[in-house]
Design an enzyme around this catalytic site. Structure first.
Site, mmCIF file in Angstrom:
data_model
loop_
_atom_site.group_PDB
_atom_site.id
_atom_site.type_symbol
_atom_site.label_atom_id
_atom_site.label_comp_id
_atom_site.label_asym_id
_atom_site.label_seq_id
_atom_site.Cartn_x
_atom_site.Cartn_y
_atom_site.Cartn_z
ATOM 1 N N ARG A 21 0.837 -1.214 0.000
ATOM 2 C CA ARG A 21 0.000 0.000 0.000
ATOM 3 C C ARG A 21 0.867 1.257 0.000
ATOM 4 N NH1 ARG A 21 -0.410 4.673 2.609
ATOM 5 N NH2 ARG A 21 0.018 3.621 4.598
ATOM 6 N N ASP A 22 1.614 1.490 1.064
ATOM 7 C CA ASP A 22 2.368 2.746 1.160
ATOM 8 C C ASP A 22 3.474 2.786 0.111
ATOM 9 O OD1 ASP A 22 3.330 5.180 2.105
ATOM 10 O OD2 ASP A 22 3.312 4.574 4.201
ATOM 11 N N HIS A 213 4.565 4.258 12.736
ATOM 12 C CA HIS A 213 4.715 4.169 11.278
ATOM 13 C C HIS A 213 5.783 5.176 10.875
ATOM 14 C CE1 HIS A 213 2.786 3.918 7.128
ATOM 15 N NE2 HIS A 213 3.371 5.100 7.030
ATOM 16 N N HIS A 215 8.726 6.661 8.440
ATOM 17 C CA HIS A 215 9.414 6.732 7.147
ATOM 18 C C HIS A 215 10.890 6.995 7.437
ATOM 19 C CE1 HIS A 215 6.066 6.506 4.231
ATOM 20 N NE2 HIS A 215 5.362 6.787 5.312
ATOM 21 N N CYS A 246 4.486 9.017 0.314
ATOM 22 C CA CYS A 246 3.099 9.447 0.145
ATOM 23 C C CYS A 246 3.088 10.510 -0.946
ATOM 24 C CB CYS A 246 2.539 10.019 1.445
ATOM 25 S SG CYS A 246 0.893 10.740 1.242
HETATM 26 P P1 HMG Z 1 -13.039 14.059 -2.875
HETATM 27 O O1 HMG Z 1 -12.677 14.389 -4.285
HETATM 28 O O2 HMG Z 1 -13.218 15.173 -1.903
HETATM 29 O O3 HMG Z 1 -14.322 13.101 -2.764
HETATM 30 O O4 HMG Z 1 -11.948 13.052 -2.322
HETATM 31 P P2 HMG Z 1 -15.746 13.142 -3.360
HETATM 32 O O5 HMG Z 1 -16.629 12.515 -2.347
HETATM 33 O O6 HMG Z 1 -16.074 14.537 -3.863
HETATM 34 O O7 HMG Z 1 -15.639 12.156 -4.615
HETATM 35 C C1 HMG Z 1 -14.877 12.474 -5.781
HETATM 36 C C2 HMG Z 1 -14.831 11.248 -6.678
HETATM 37 O O8 HMG Z 1 -14.124 10.195 -6.010
HETATM 38 C C3 HMG Z 1 -16.212 10.673 -7.005
HETATM 39 O O9 HMG Z 1 -16.109 10.054 -8.277
HETATM 40 C C4 HMG Z 1 -16.397 9.617 -5.945
HETATM 41 O O10 HMG Z 1 -17.292 8.612 -6.331
HETATM 42 C C5 HMG Z 1 -14.989 9.063 -5.844
HETATM 43 P P3 HMG Z 1 -16.658 10.793 -9.611
HETATM 44 O O11 HMG Z 1 -18.106 11.013 -9.350
HETATM 45 O O12 HMG Z 1 -15.876 12.096 -9.688
HETATM 46 O O13 HMG Z 1 -16.331 9.812 -10.692
HETATM 47 N N1 HMG Z 1 -14.714 8.450 -4.538
HETATM 48 C C6 HMG Z 1 -14.236 7.222 -4.373
HETATM 49 N N2 HMG Z 1 -13.878 6.269 -5.270
HETATM 50 C C7 HMG Z 1 -13.414 5.112 -4.752
HETATM 51 N N3 HMG Z 1 -13.273 4.869 -3.420
HETATM 52 C C8 HMG Z 1 -13.625 5.810 -2.533
HETATM 53 C C9 HMG Z 1 -14.114 7.038 -2.995
HETATM 54 N N4 HMG Z 1 -14.540 8.165 -2.381
HETATM 55 C C10 HMG Z 1 -14.916 9.013 -3.340
HETATM 56 N N5 HMG Z 1 -13.462 5.561 -1.230
HETATM 57 C C11 HMG Z 1 -11.186 11.284 -0.913
HETATM 58 C C12 HMG Z 1 -11.976 12.588 -0.983
HETATM 59 C C13 HMG Z 1 -10.937 10.988 0.561
HETATM 60 C C14 HMG Z 1 -11.990 10.172 -1.549
HETATM 61 C C15 HMG Z 1 -9.850 11.498 -1.665
HETATM 62 O O14 HMG Z 1 -9.224 12.629 -1.165
HETATM 63 C C16 HMG Z 1 -8.938 10.330 -1.548
HETATM 64 O O15 HMG Z 1 -9.217 9.268 -2.071
HETATM 65 N N6 HMG Z 1 -7.786 10.519 -0.861
HETATM 66 C C17 HMG Z 1 -6.866 9.424 -0.625
HETATM 67 C C18 HMG Z 1 -5.479 9.940 -0.510
HETATM 68 C C19 HMG Z 1 -4.556 8.809 -0.150
HETATM 69 O O16 HMG Z 1 -4.876 7.645 -0.291
HETATM 70 N N7 HMG Z 1 -3.346 9.217 0.288
HETATM 71 C C20 HMG Z 1 -2.326 8.291 0.641
HETATM 72 C C21 HMG Z 1 -2.649 7.516 1.888
HETATM 73 S S1 HMG Z 1 -2.321 8.407 3.385
HETATM 74 C C22 HMG Z 1 -0.633 8.134 3.660
HETATM 75 O O17 HMG Z 1 0.059 7.672 2.805
HETATM 76 C C23 HMG Z 1 -0.091 8.394 5.038
HETATM 77 C C24 HMG Z 1 0.107 7.108 5.821
HETATM 78 O O18 HMG Z 1 1.019 6.245 5.168
HETATM 79 C C25 HMG Z 1 0.639 7.421 7.215
HETATM 80 C C26 HMG Z 1 1.863 8.333 7.219
HETATM 81 O O19 HMG Z 1 2.861 8.035 6.568
HETATM 82 O O20 HMG Z 1 1.767 9.340 7.925
HETATM 83 C C27 HMG Z 1 -1.214 6.346 6.000
HETATM 84 MG MG MG Z 2 3.172 6.377 5.262
#
Ligand code: HMG
Ligand code: MG
Length: 311
Positions: A21-22, A213, A215, A246
């Site tokens: 994932r990450d 967690h 990095h 990320c």
């Molecule tokens: P948004 O654009 O505000 O959401 O995104 P929305 O509700 O307006 O929806 C926009 C579009 O996304 C729509 O599709 C929804 O259906 C779709 P459209 O009508 O435009 O075709 N959608 C989805 N599709 C699939 N699965 C879903 C989903 N939700 C909406 N669950 C949202 C808000 C949260 C969805 C977006 O910002 C997002 O997906 N963000 C994810 C970012 C991410 O994954 N970042 C990396 C992980 S975090 C990280 O790495 C840190 C970590 O490792 C810890 C650390 O290191 O600190 C965990």
């Molecule tokens: Mg991370």
């Protein structure tokens, strides 16, 4: 022979490999679904306690993990290994449940700017999104991890006060999550930061009920793991070969490499349950798929004579 500090009794340390994932969320070149499945199946055989398989997030935001459902459908789930996934909202929760996911990870941050960039929501808005997710998870006997990113510093706001992390932690614990996962998203922590973080968190929850967690952007992750163990932490996120980063945290390198943590902790007398050889087999699969060397130090040392993906 190196002098090693052995603990009084071997203690179990729980490792979650977040590489699928990450690690893969940050790769600019696509990795085939088949390669992901082979990588995860190989990780399953290594003995890691948990594998963070993928994310049920918007494909527009993280195209690299748009095949989460296909990956979950095809991996072999071994008894005793937990297969988890990131879920930001109810749409992701429904998709995760349809795939039979038994542990989810919701994610927010201790930095407003990072959270806005990462999830298009304020911290309060993201926690409001989690309410039905957590309720549904509890009704479905699905375990809930909750990440707090930027637990030490933010790529946009700089250092983050431990008290700000504790405030978010309090709200997540009130929501009823099972586990807090504290993310040093950009890999700036030194051992003193881990002390400050746990000084702030421990009045809310025992260190043993948190995951760290880290990095390894600046090479300090192992030192922080050792300090965290002294503080009572027994659960860490790592990634095979040091994959990771990320896309919304510019400059962040991979997670602490699983092999580096396993090597050092096992030599110190801790029990990770991980067989290094098997772990390296998994790393070689994803290294071949990516066509470049993985950065993990132990991985490189152990494979320099075994493999050269450029050849
Ligand atoms: P948004 O654009 O505000 O959401 O995104 P929305 O509700 O307006 O929806 C926009 C579009 O996304 C729509 O599709 C929804 O259906 C779709 P459209 O009508 O435009 O075709 N959608 C989805 N599709 C699939 N699965 C879903 C989903 N939700 C909406 N669950 C949202 C808000 C949260 C969805 C977006 O910002 C997002 O997906 N963000 C994810 C970012 C991410 O994954 N970042 C990396 C992980 S975090 C990280 O790495 C840190 C970590 O490792 C810890 C650390 O290191 O600190 C965990
Ligand atoms: Mg991370």
């Amino acid at each position: 022979m190196l002098a090693m500090t052995a603990p009084a009794a071997p203690r179990r340390i729980r490792l979650t490999d977040v590489g699928p994932r990450d690690g893969l969320q940050n790769e600019s070149q696509p990795v085939s679904t088949g390669d992901k499945i082979a990588f995860i199946n190989a990780l399953s055989l290594s003995g890691v306690a948990e594998i963070e398989v993928s994310s049920f997030v918007s494909r527009k935001w993280i195209p690299q993990l748009g095949d989460a459902a296909e990956v979950f459908a095809a991996i072999e789930r071994l008894p005793g290994v937990v297969y988890s996934a990131l879920v930001p909202n109810m749409k992701g929760m429904d998709a995760a449940l349809a795939c039979g996911v038994k542990k989810i990870a919701v994610f927010t941050a201790a930095s407003e700017t990072f959270n806005q960039r990462n999830t298009n929501a304020s911290i309060a808005e993201s926690i409001a999104r989690f309410e039905p997710v957590v309720q549904t998870a509890r009704n479905s006997s699905v375990q809930i991890r909750a990440y707090i990113s930027c637990a030490v510093a933010c790529p946009y706001e700089g250092p983050i006060a431990p008290s700000a992390v504790a405030q978010v932690a309090r709200r997540l614990l009130d929501l009823g999550v099972d586990e807090l996962d504290l993310g040093d998203t950009i890999g700036v922590a030194a051992p003193g930061d881990i002390d400050a973080l746990y000084d702030s968190i421990e009045p809310l929850v025992p260190a043993a009920q948190t995951t760290l967690h880290l990095h390894d952007t600046r090479g300090t992750a192992l030192a922080c793991v050792l300090r965290a163990i002294e503080r009572g932490v027994v659960s860490f996120d790592t990634s095979a070969g040091g994959l990771g980063g990320c896309p919304y945290a510019p400059g962040a390198a991979g997670n602490a490499a699983t092999e580096d943590i396993v090597y050092c902790l096992e030599r110190m007398g801790f029990d990770t349950g991980v067989r290094l050889e098997r772990l390296i087999d998994a790393g070689l699969i994803i290294e071949r798929a990516l066509g470049r060397r993985l950065p993990g130090r132990v991985f490189q040392a152990e494979t320099s004579s075994r493999c050269n993906p450029a050849s």
